[in-house]
Design an enzyme around this catalytic site. Structure first.
Site, mmCIF file in Angstrom:
data_model
loop_
_atom_site.group_PDB
_atom_site.id
_atom_site.type_symbol
_atom_site.label_atom_id
_atom_site.label_comp_id
_atom_site.label_asym_id
_atom_site.label_seq_id
_atom_site.Cartn_x
_atom_site.Cartn_y
_atom_site.Cartn_z
ATOM 1 N N ARG A 93 0.807 -1.222 0.000
ATOM 2 C CA ARG A 93 0.000 0.000 0.000
ATOM 3 C C ARG A 93 0.842 1.275 0.000
ATOM 4 N NH1 ARG A 93 -1.798 4.227 0.318
ATOM 5 N NH2 ARG A 93 -3.846 4.977 0.941
ATOM 6 N N LYS A 94 2.078 1.168 0.484
ATOM 7 C CA LYS A 94 2.955 2.351 0.569
ATOM 8 C C LYS A 94 2.240 3.549 1.179
ATOM 9 C CE LYS A 94 6.029 1.144 -3.257
ATOM 10 N NZ LYS A 94 5.305 -0.017 -3.861
#
Ligand code: BMP
Length: 264
Positions: A93-94
């Site tokens: 997802r960063k």
């Protein structure tokens, strides 16, 4: 000669995060340090791929926002495949926002990532509040976080003192931080935190790149030379004519590089 590295089993014993410990043991037992980046567009393809390559991987990495369909049933099917083949799920997802916002993004929304992803990751750009926010949601669920210490793409800005700051933040939050996304950990990470795992994307059997800045190194150079622990392979596997057989090739390449580095 290079110094001999500790085995995954030895490192599992000192790992402070639950997922990091589980993953190091799983890698040793299953003899694989291969993660697949399952960047396919259809959910049907995603689940088929997980079943095909499942026996050869330790981690199945998703970008859930690429998929055409996501719901509780799909989530359940992916979780069943993870149990069947004994791999962990990593939602790439960063996260990159302030603590209060990432609490809501990690726990809620359409995807409810904390409910099914053993591992997720974050940039440290906002400062340590992002770790504290994600930890507030994930720790009690037994999750682990990877911090992006370096990237694989040409011209990335995660270098020098930024990478050092990421290393220090990981040390400080080892109950929740499982490790890093990195490229050349041997050049900046002291051997003092053997419980932290390094995962490296930008891997193919031959060096090269794509036309949007991705850069590829080989399993041998990533595990043996750069001192990483897990190779993350996307197009090199799901783009091959036989993904299962190709995953097996990457598994063997990654594993023999690991064996050489612990017996060196
Ligand atoms: P591929 O092997 O097809 O190039 O895919 C690489 C995967 O790793 C992609 O899912 C990408 O989002 C991810 N990734 C990367 O390539 N470089 C990074 O520095 C961090 C990543 O998460």
């Amino acid at each position: 000669a290079k110094p001999k590295r500790q085995s995954y089993e030895q490192r599992a014993e000192v790992a402070k995060n639950a997922v990091s410990k589980q993953l190091l043991n799983l890698m040793a037992k299953k003899k694989t340090n291969l993660a697949i980046a399952a960047d396919v567009a259809s959910t049907k393809q995603l689940l088929a791929l997980a079943d095909q390559v499942g026996p050869h991987i330790c981690v199945f990495k998703t970008h859930v926002d690429i998929l055409d369909t996501w719901n509780a049933e799909v989530q359940g099917e992916l979780q069943s495949l993870a149990e069947k083949h004994d791999f962990l799920i990593f939602e790439d997802r960063k996260f990159a926002d302030i603590g209060s916002t990432v609490v809501a993004q990690y726990s809620g929304g359409l995807y409810r990532i904390a409910d099914w992803a053993h591992i997720t990751n974050a940039h440290l750009v906002p400062g340590p509040g992002i770790i504290q926010g994600l930890k507030q949601v994930g720790l009690e669920k037994g999750r682990g976080l990877l911090l992006l210490a370096e990237m694989s793409s040409k011209g990335h800005l995660a270098t020098g003192s930024y990478t050092q700051a990421v290393a220090a933040a990981a040390e400080e939050h080892q109950d929740f931080v499982a490790g890093f996304i990195s490229q050349t950990p041997s050049s900046w990470q002291p051997q003092s935190s053997p419980g932290l795992i390094h995962m490296t994307p930008g891997v193919q059997l031959a060096k090269g790149g794509d036309n949007l800045g991705q850069q590829y190194n080989t399993p041998q150079s990533v595990i043996g030379g750069a001192g990483s622990d897990v190779i993350i392979v996307g197009r090199g596997i799901y783009g091959a004519s036989d993904p299962r057989e190709t995953a097996q090739q990457y598994q063997e390449a990654g594993w023999s590089a690991y064996l050489a580095s612990v017996s060196a």
